[in-house]
Every structure is written in C-alpha cells, then in structure tokens.
Design a protein around this motif. Sequence first.
Motif, PDB file in Angstrom:
ATOM      1  N   SER A  28       0.821  -1.198   0.000  1.00 53.48           N
ATOM      2  CA  SER A  28       0.000   0.000   0.000  1.00 53.48           C
ATOM      3  C   SER A  28       0.864   1.260   0.000  1.00 53.48           C
ATOM      4  O   SER A  28       0.585   2.222  -0.726  1.00 53.48           O
ATOM      5  N   SER A  29       1.898   1.258   0.800  1.00 54.68           N
ATOM      6  CA  SER A  29       2.795   2.416   0.859  1.00 54.68           C
ATOM      7  C   SER A  29       3.546   2.609  -0.452  1.00 54.68           C
ATOM      8  O   SER A  29       3.739   3.743  -0.902  1.00 54.68           O
ATOM      9  N   LEU A  30       3.964   1.523  -1.080  1.00 53.06           N
ATOM     10  CA  LEU A  30       4.636   1.624  -2.379  1.00 53.06           C
ATOM     11  C   LEU A  30       3.674   2.129  -3.443  1.00 53.06           C
ATOM     12  O   LEU A  30       4.047   2.939  -4.296  1.00 53.06           O
ATOM     13  N   ARG A  31       2.420   1.674  -3.382  1.00 57.39           N
ATOM     14  CA  ARG A  31       1.419   2.142  -4.333  1.00 57.39           C
ATOM     15  C   ARG A  31       1.218   3.648  -4.180  1.00 57.39           C
ATOM     16  O   ARG A  31       1.132   4.380  -5.156  1.00 57.39           O
ATOM     17  N   GLN A  32       1.157   4.103  -2.942  1.00 55.43           N
ATOM     18  CA  GLN A  32       0.983   5.535  -2.706  1.00 55.43           C
ATOM     19  C   GLN A  32       2.179   6.323  -3.224  1.00 55.43           C
ATOM     20  O   GLN A  32       2.011   7.370  -3.850  1.00 55.43           O
ATOM     21  N   ALA A  33       3.387   5.826  -3.005  1.00 57.21           N
ATOM     22  CA  ALA A  33       4.587   6.507  -3.505  1.00 57.21           C
ATOM     23  C   ALA A  33       4.585   6.553  -5.032  1.00 57.21           C
ATOM     24  O   ALA A  33       4.896   7.593  -5.636  1.00 57.21           O
ATOM     25  N   ALA A  34       4.208   5.437  -5.662  1.00 55.02           N
ATOM     26  CA  ALA A  34       4.154   5.396  -7.129  1.00 55.02           C
ATOM     27  C   ALA A  34       3.068   6.333  -7.656  1.00 55.02           C
ATOM     28  O   ALA A  34       3.272   7.025  -8.657  1.00 55.02           O
ATOM     29  N   SER A  35       1.937   6.380  -6.983  1.00 58.46           N
ATOM     30  CA  SER A  35       0.850   7.282  -7.404  1.00 58.46           C
ATOM     31  C   SER A  35       1.254   8.743  -7.265  1.00 58.46           C
ATOM     32  O   SER A  35       0.972   9.568  -8.139  1.00 58.46           O
ATOM     33  N   ASP A  36       1.920   9.068  -6.167  1.00 56.52           N
ATOM     34  CA  ASP A  36       2.394  10.438  -5.969  1.00 56.52           C
ATOM     35  C   ASP A  36       3.412  10.821  -7.037  1.00 56.52           C
ATOM     36  O   ASP A  36       3.376  11.923  -7.589  1.00 56.52           O
ATOM     37  N   ALA A  37       4.317   9.892  -7.331  1.00 59.41           N
ATOM     38  CA  ALA A  37       5.331  10.148  -8.359  1.00 59.41           C
ATOM     39  C   ALA A  37       4.682  10.297  -9.733  1.00 59.41           C
ATOM     40  O   ALA A  37       5.079  11.155 -10.532  1.00 59.41           O
ATOM     41  N   ARG A  38       3.677   9.477 -10.007  1.00 63.13           N
ATOM     42  CA  ARG A  38       2.959   9.577 -11.276  1.00 63.13           C
ATOM     43  C   ARG A  38       2.310  10.948 -11.416  1.00 63.13           C
ATOM     44  O   ARG A  38       2.403  11.582 -12.480  1.00 63.13           O
ATOM     45  N   SER A  39       1.692  11.433 -10.371  1.00 64.17           N
ATOM     46  CA  SER A  39       1.078  12.762 -10.415  1.00 64.17           C
ATOM     47  C   SER A  39       2.115  13.840 -10.708  1.00 64.17           C
ATOM     48  O   SER A  39       1.861  14.755 -11.490  1.00 64.17           O
ATOM     49  N   ALA A  40       3.267  13.725 -10.086  1.00 64.76           N
ATOM     50  CA  ALA A  40       4.335  14.701 -10.326  1.00 64.76           C
ATOM     51  C   ALA A  40       4.820  14.644 -11.774  1.00 64.76           C
ATOM     52  O   ALA A  40       5.004  15.685 -12.426  1.00 64.76           O
ATOM     53  N   ALA A  41       4.999  13.438 -12.295  1.00 65.80           N
ATOM     54  CA  ALA A  41       5.454  13.293 -13.684  1.00 65.80           C
ATOM     55  C   ALA A  41       4.401  13.803 -14.667  1.00 65.80           C
ATOM     56  O   ALA A  41       4.729  14.448 -15.668  1.00 65.80           O
ATOM     57  N   GLU A  42       3.130  13.520 -14.382  1.00 69.41           N
ATOM     58  CA  GLU A  42       2.056  14.006 -15.257  1.00 69.41           C
ATOM     59  C   GLU A  42       1.949  15.530 -15.222  1.00 69.41           C
ATOM     60  O   GLU A  42       1.708  16.157 -16.247  1.00 69.41           O
ATOM     61  N   THR A  43       2.150  16.116 -14.053  1.00 73.42           N
ATOM     62  CA  THR A  43       2.132  17.577 -13.938  1.00 73.42           C
ATOM     63  C   THR A  43       3.267  18.177 -14.756  1.00 73.42           C
ATOM     64  O   THR A  43       3.073  19.162 -15.481  1.00 73.42           O
ATOM     65  N   ALA A  44       4.441  17.595 -14.655  1.00 75.83           N
ATOM     66  CA  ALA A  44       5.585  18.075 -15.439  1.00 75.83           C
ATOM     67  C   ALA A  44       5.300  17.938 -16.933  1.00 75.83           C
ATOM     68  O   ALA A  44       5.599  18.846 -17.722  1.00 75.83           O
ATOM     69  N   GLN A  45       4.714  16.826 -17.317  1.00 73.27           N
ATOM     70  CA  GLN A  45       4.368  16.603 -18.724  1.00 73.27           C
ATOM     71  C   GLN A  45       3.394  17.675 -19.217  1.00 73.27           C
ATOM     72  O   GLN A  45       3.602  18.267 -20.281  1.00 73.27           O
ATOM     73  N   LEU A  46       2.354  17.926 -18.457  1.00 76.23           N
ATOM     74  CA  LEU A  46       1.371  18.940 -18.859  1.00 76.23           C
ATOM     75  C   LEU A  46       2.006  20.332 -18.953  1.00 76.23           C
ATOM     76  O   LEU A  46       1.706  21.092 -19.878  1.00 76.23           O
ATOM     77  N   ALA A  47       2.874  20.637 -18.006  1.00 76.86           N
ATOM     78  CA  ALA A  47       3.550  21.940 -18.037  1.00 76.86           C
ATOM     79  C   ALA A  47       4.417  22.072 -19.288  1.00 76.86           C
ATOM     80  O   ALA A  47       4.426  23.129 -19.939  1.00 76.86           O
ATOM     81  N   MET A  48       5.110  20.999 -19.639  1.00 76.20           N
ATOM     82  CA  MET A  48       5.980  21.054 -20.826  1.00 76.20           C
ATOM     83  C   MET A  48       5.153  21.112 -22.114  1.00 76.20           C
ATOM     84  O   MET A  48       5.544  21.791 -23.068  1.00 76.20           O
ATOM     85  N   ILE A  49       4.029  20.440 -22.152  1.00 79.07           N
ATOM     86  CA  ILE A  49       3.154  20.515 -23.328  1.00 79.07           C
ATOM     87  C   ILE A  49       2.639  21.940 -23.487  1.00 79.07           C
ATOM     88  O   ILE A  49       2.642  22.492 -24.590  1.00 79.07           O
TER      89      ILE A  49
END
Length: 146
Positions: A28-49
């Motif tokens: 569960s903790s790893l899933r939360q870390a991966a989800s948080d990281a995914r949100s950060a990567a998606e935010t960066a992607q949207l900003a760059m687009i």
Amino acid sequence: MKSARLPAGIAVALVAIAGFTGCASTTSSLRQAASDARSAAETAQLAMIQQRDDGTFLTTTQTALGDAITELGAAEQAATELQAATSAETAEQKSTLRAIRDATDAVLAAQRSVAADAGRAVPALRSTAATLTKLADRLERAEKQQ
C-alpha cells in the motif's frame, strides 16, 4: 483544567494517527509513492506541453517542474524508508524506486531543456508517467489480494 485536557487530547490524536499510519502495508505504501510520483510526472508533462504549445508560461513551467522534483523526492524518500518483509516486497520496492528515479531524471532533463526546446522533453515525461501508472495499478491489484 482546560490546559490538562488539551495535551491529553493531542496525545490521543497522535496515538490514533500512529495507529493508522502503522497499519499500512508495504504494498500500500509503495502504491501511494508510485501514485504520488505519477502525479508529479504528469504535472511536469502537462507543463511542458503547455510550454511547447504556447511558449509564454516559462516561469510557470519552471515552477511546475521544481514542484514535481520536490514531490518526486518525497515519493522516493517514502519508498526508501519502507522495511520490506519478503523478497516480493523487496522486488516491488526496487521496481518502484527505479521508476521514481527514472521520472526524476526525466523531469531534470525537462528543466534543462525547457527554455530551448520544451517539446523534446515531453516523450520521456509521458513514458515515465505511463510506467508509474502501470506500476501503481499493479500495486493496487496486489494490495487488494492481501
């Protein structure tokens, strides 16, 4: 009299919080870390687009990328601090850390290229976000099977 109740109330709240956080499984903790990281990567992607398509939001893009690095660092720290109990959990932890670090590398590369060529960083950010999405989904399925 009220001052004695306040510390007791705080103590009860702290014990409750500790109990809730202590109950989370490694998966569960790893899933939360991966989800948080995914949100950060998606935010960066949207900003760059947005930067690629418009080019007028450089300071906003730079701020979004800086925030993404901060969030990725927090996700990595959370995943690093876990104590895996089984070899399967250790493998998941290593996989999660690798994916988070790949996303961090992609965001750092985006920071370096944002002013010159924002579009160049989008594919790597998209790829790391997709990897983290698959990882978070796999961890969620594993969590439900526990």
